[in-house]
Write a protein that holds these residues in place. Structure first.
Motif, PDB file in Angstrom:
ATOM      1  N   MET A   1      24.962  -8.592 -44.867  1.00 26.72           N
ATOM      2  CA  MET A   1      24.141  -7.467 -45.289  1.00 26.72           C
ATOM      3  C   MET A   1      22.687  -7.674 -44.886  1.00 26.72           C
ATOM      4  O   MET A   1      22.049  -6.783 -44.382  1.00 26.72           O
ATOM      5  N   ALA A   2      22.121  -8.845 -45.118  1.00 21.09           N
ATOM      6  CA  ALA A   2      20.728  -9.097 -44.750  1.00 21.09           C
ATOM      7  C   ALA A   2      20.687  -9.882 -43.448  1.00 21.09           C
ATOM      8  O   ALA A   2      21.523 -10.729 -43.199  1.00 21.09           O
ATOM      9  N   ARG A   3      19.715  -9.582 -42.631  1.00 18.86           N
ATOM     10  CA  ARG A   3      19.536 -10.291 -41.371  1.00 18.86           C
ATOM     11  C   ARG A   3      18.945 -11.664 -41.653  1.00 18.86           C
ATOM     12  O   ARG A   3      18.143 -11.836 -42.564  1.00 18.86           O
ATOM     13  N   ALA A   4      19.274 -12.617 -40.843  1.00 15.76           N
ATOM     14  CA  ALA A   4      18.712 -13.958 -40.988  1.00 15.76           C
ATOM     15  C   ALA A   4      17.204 -13.917 -40.824  1.00 15.76           C
ATOM     16  O   ALA A   4      16.658 -13.063 -40.140  1.00 15.76           O
ATOM     17  N   ALA A   5      16.547 -14.846 -41.462  1.00 15.90           N
ATOM     18  CA  ALA A   5      15.086 -14.919 -41.394  1.00 15.90           C
ATOM     19  C   ALA A   5      14.631 -15.210 -39.969  1.00 15.90           C
ATOM     20  O   ALA A   5      15.358 -15.790 -39.176  1.00 15.90           O
ATOM     21  N   GLU A   6      13.424 -14.776 -39.652  1.00 17.75           N
ATOM     22  CA  GLU A   6      12.821 -15.078 -38.356  1.00 17.75           C
ATOM     23  C   GLU A   6      12.661 -16.590 -38.220  1.00 17.75           C
ATOM     24  O   GLU A   6      12.367 -17.278 -39.193  1.00 17.75           O
ATOM     25  N   ALA A   7      12.835 -17.085 -37.030  1.00 21.04           N
ATOM     26  CA  ALA A   7      12.597 -18.497 -36.784  1.00 21.04           C
ATOM     27  C   ALA A   7      11.160 -18.828 -37.128  1.00 21.04           C
ATOM     28  O   ALA A   7      10.246 -18.100 -36.775  1.00 21.04           O
ATOM     29  N   GLY A   8      10.972 -19.892 -37.864  1.00 22.79           N
ATOM     30  CA  GLY A   8       9.621 -20.321 -38.210  1.00 22.79           C
ATOM     31  C   GLY A   8       9.068 -19.676 -39.461  1.00 22.79           C
ATOM     32  O   GLY A   8       7.926 -19.915 -39.804  1.00 22.79           O
ATOM     33  N   ASP A   9       9.847 -18.830 -40.162  1.00 25.88           N
ATOM     34  CA  ASP A   9       9.350 -18.231 -41.397  1.00 25.88           C
ATOM     35  C   ASP A   9       8.898 -19.302 -42.374  1.00 25.88           C
ATOM     36  O   ASP A   9       9.586 -20.265 -42.617  1.00 25.88           O
ATOM     37  N   ASP A  10       7.742 -19.119 -42.914  1.00 22.12           N
ATOM     38  CA  ASP A  10       7.265 -19.939 -44.020  1.00 22.12           C
ATOM     39  C   ASP A  10       6.117 -19.208 -44.670  1.00 22.12           C
ATOM     40  O   ASP A  10       5.665 -18.182 -44.186  1.00 22.12           O
ATOM     41  N   ALA A  11       5.661 -19.703 -45.777  1.00 23.04           N
ATOM     42  CA  ALA A  11       4.599 -19.027 -46.520  1.00 23.04           C
ATOM     43  C   ALA A  11       3.273 -19.072 -45.781  1.00 23.04           C
ATOM     44  O   ALA A  11       2.340 -18.376 -46.146  1.00 23.04           O
ATOM     45  N   GLY A  12       3.146 -19.870 -44.706  1.00 24.29           N
ATOM     46  CA  GLY A  12       1.895 -19.996 -43.982  1.00 24.29           C
ATOM     47  C   GLY A  12       1.648 -18.909 -42.961  1.00 24.29           C
ATOM     48  O   GLY A  12       0.556 -18.799 -42.432  1.00 24.29           O
ATOM     49  N   GLY A  13       2.638 -18.103 -42.652  1.00 25.82           N
ATOM     50  CA  GLY A  13       2.467 -17.014 -41.705  1.00 25.82           C
ATOM     51  C   GLY A  13       2.919 -17.382 -40.309  1.00 25.82           C
ATOM     52  O   GLY A  13       3.134 -18.536 -39.987  1.00 25.82           O
ATOM     53  N   LEU A  14       3.082 -16.344 -39.488  1.00 27.35           N
ATOM     54  CA  LEU A  14       3.514 -16.526 -38.113  1.00 27.35           C
ATOM     55  C   LEU A  14       3.256 -15.266 -37.316  1.00 27.35           C
ATOM     56  O   LEU A  14       2.901 -14.229 -37.881  1.00 27.35           O
ATOM     57  N   THR A  15       3.441 -15.361 -36.009  1.00 24.59           N
ATOM     58  CA  THR A  15       3.347 -14.203 -35.133  1.00 24.59           C
ATOM     59  C   THR A  15       4.757 -13.863 -34.677  1.00 24.59           C
ATOM     60  O   THR A  15       5.486 -14.733 -34.219  1.00 24.59           O
ATOM     61  N   VAL A  16       5.141 -12.583 -34.853  1.00 23.26           N
ATOM     62  CA  VAL A  16       6.489 -12.143 -34.507  1.00 23.26           C
ATOM     63  C   VAL A  16       6.433 -11.161 -33.344  1.00 23.26           C
ATOM     64  O   VAL A  16       5.427 -10.476 -33.141  1.00 23.26           O
ATOM     65  N   HIS A  17       7.535 -11.093 -32.597  1.00 29.09           N
ATOM     66  CA  HIS A  17       7.661 -10.143 -31.484  1.00 29.09           C
ATOM     67  C   HIS A  17       8.045  -8.804 -32.099  1.00 29.09           C
ATOM     68  O   HIS A  17       9.225  -8.508 -32.305  1.00 29.09           O
ATOM     69  N   ALA A  18       7.036  -8.018 -32.456  1.00 30.31           N
ATOM     70  CA  ALA A  18       7.257  -6.753 -33.152  1.00 30.31           C
ATOM     71  C   ALA A  18       6.002  -5.906 -33.045  1.00 30.31           C
ATOM     72  O   ALA A  18       4.898  -6.424 -32.892  1.00 30.31           O
ATOM     73  N   SER A  19       6.198  -4.596 -33.151  1.00 34.30           N
ATOM     74  CA  SER A  19       5.074  -3.669 -33.262  1.00 34.30           C
ATOM     75  C   SER A  19       4.929  -3.287 -34.729  1.00 34.30           C
ATOM     76  O   SER A  19       5.854  -3.479 -35.517  1.00 34.30           O
ATOM     77  N   CYS A  20       3.789  -2.709 -35.077  1.00 35.46           N
ATOM     78  CA  CYS A  20       3.553  -2.376 -36.476  1.00 35.46           C
ATOM     79  C   CYS A  20       2.587  -1.204 -36.562  1.00 35.46           C
ATOM     80  O   CYS A  20       1.564  -1.183 -35.871  1.00 35.46           O
ATOM     81  N   VAL A  21       2.945  -0.223 -37.385  1.00 42.41           N
ATOM     82  CA  VAL A  21       2.050   0.893 -37.682  1.00 42.41           C
ATOM     83  C   VAL A  21       2.042   1.094 -39.187  1.00 42.41           C
ATOM     84  O   VAL A  21       2.928   0.623 -39.899  1.00 42.41           O
ATOM     85  N   ALA A  22       1.022   1.820 -39.658  1.00 42.17           N
ATOM     86  CA  ALA A  22       0.889   2.053 -41.102  1.00 42.17           C
ATOM     87  C   ALA A  22       0.575   3.511 -41.367  1.00 42.17           C
ATOM     88  O   ALA A  22      -0.062   4.186 -40.550  1.00 42.17           O
ATOM     89  N   GLN A  23       1.033   3.962 -42.505  1.00 44.93           N
ATOM     90  CA  GLN A  23       0.709   5.303 -42.972  1.00 44.93           C
ATOM     91  C   GLN A  23       0.598   5.231 -44.489  1.00 44.93           C
ATOM     92  O   GLN A  23       1.390   4.549 -45.142  1.00 44.93           O
ATOM     93  N   ALA A  24      -0.409   5.915 -45.027  1.00 44.66           N
ATOM     94  CA  ALA A  24      -0.629   5.923 -46.474  1.00 44.66           C
ATOM     95  C   ALA A  24      -0.782   4.502 -47.012  1.00 44.66           C
ATOM     96  O   ALA A  24      -0.346   4.195 -48.116  1.00 44.66           O
ATOM     97  N   GLY A  25      -1.369   3.613 -46.209  1.00 40.37           N
ATOM     98  CA  GLY A  25      -1.636   2.249 -46.651  1.00 40.37           C
ATOM     99  C   GLY A  25      -0.438   1.325 -46.644  1.00 40.37           C
ATOM    100  O   GLY A  25      -0.531   0.193 -47.100  1.00 40.37           O
TER     101      GLY A  25
END
Length: 149
Positions: A1-25
């Protein structure tokens, strides 16, 4: 049901191969393989009123209970439009993630089950890509108002 976590996930942050947009904050992280349509979906969402956070590479990190997203400095305010070139747009700056769209998956069910994925240790709602014409509008409305049921 859930996709596996991104490689390197941790509470310290990372850069992922993804785009990102925002609306209404609230932001959506659009991930998928090269050529899967990340920038194209981001452009359609921007045309519907969203703001560009990042294209192709997105920095994500934890800030309390939220997962924040922003562009690396080297690509801030730039988005690729295939067949046209790089466009310069206003940069939204850091925004909290509310949703993840996975373009490598395909939504075939009329009413798919609720899914989630983990990004830097936090659970976020996950939807798979859809070729339906209304898909960008549905994502924009989710960012503005929504909770998946």
């Amino acid at each position: 049901m859930a996709r596996a976590a991104e490689a390197g996930d941790d509470a310290g942050g990372l850069t992922v191969h993804a785009s990102c947009v925002a609306q209404a904050g609230r932001a959506v992280l659009i991930r998928g393989a090269a050529g899967s349509g990340k920038s194209g979906l981001a452009l359609r969402l921007i045309a519907l009123g969203a703001e560009l956070v990042a294209d192709d590479r997105t920095r994500v990190w934890r800030a309390g209970d939220q997962v924040m997203a922003d562009a690396p400095d080297t690509i801030r305010g730039r988005i690729e439009a295939r067949g046209i070139g790089l466009l310069r747009l206003p940069a939204a700056g850091p925004r909290p993630l509310a949703l993840v769209v996975d373009l490598d998956g395909s939504a075939t069910e009329r009413l798919p089950p609720l899914r989630e994925t983990r990004i830097v240790g936090a659970a976020l709602p996950l939807v798979h890509g859809s070729g339906h014409a209304h898909f960008p509008a549905a994502i924009a409305l989710y960012l503005r108002y929504g909770v998946l049921e």
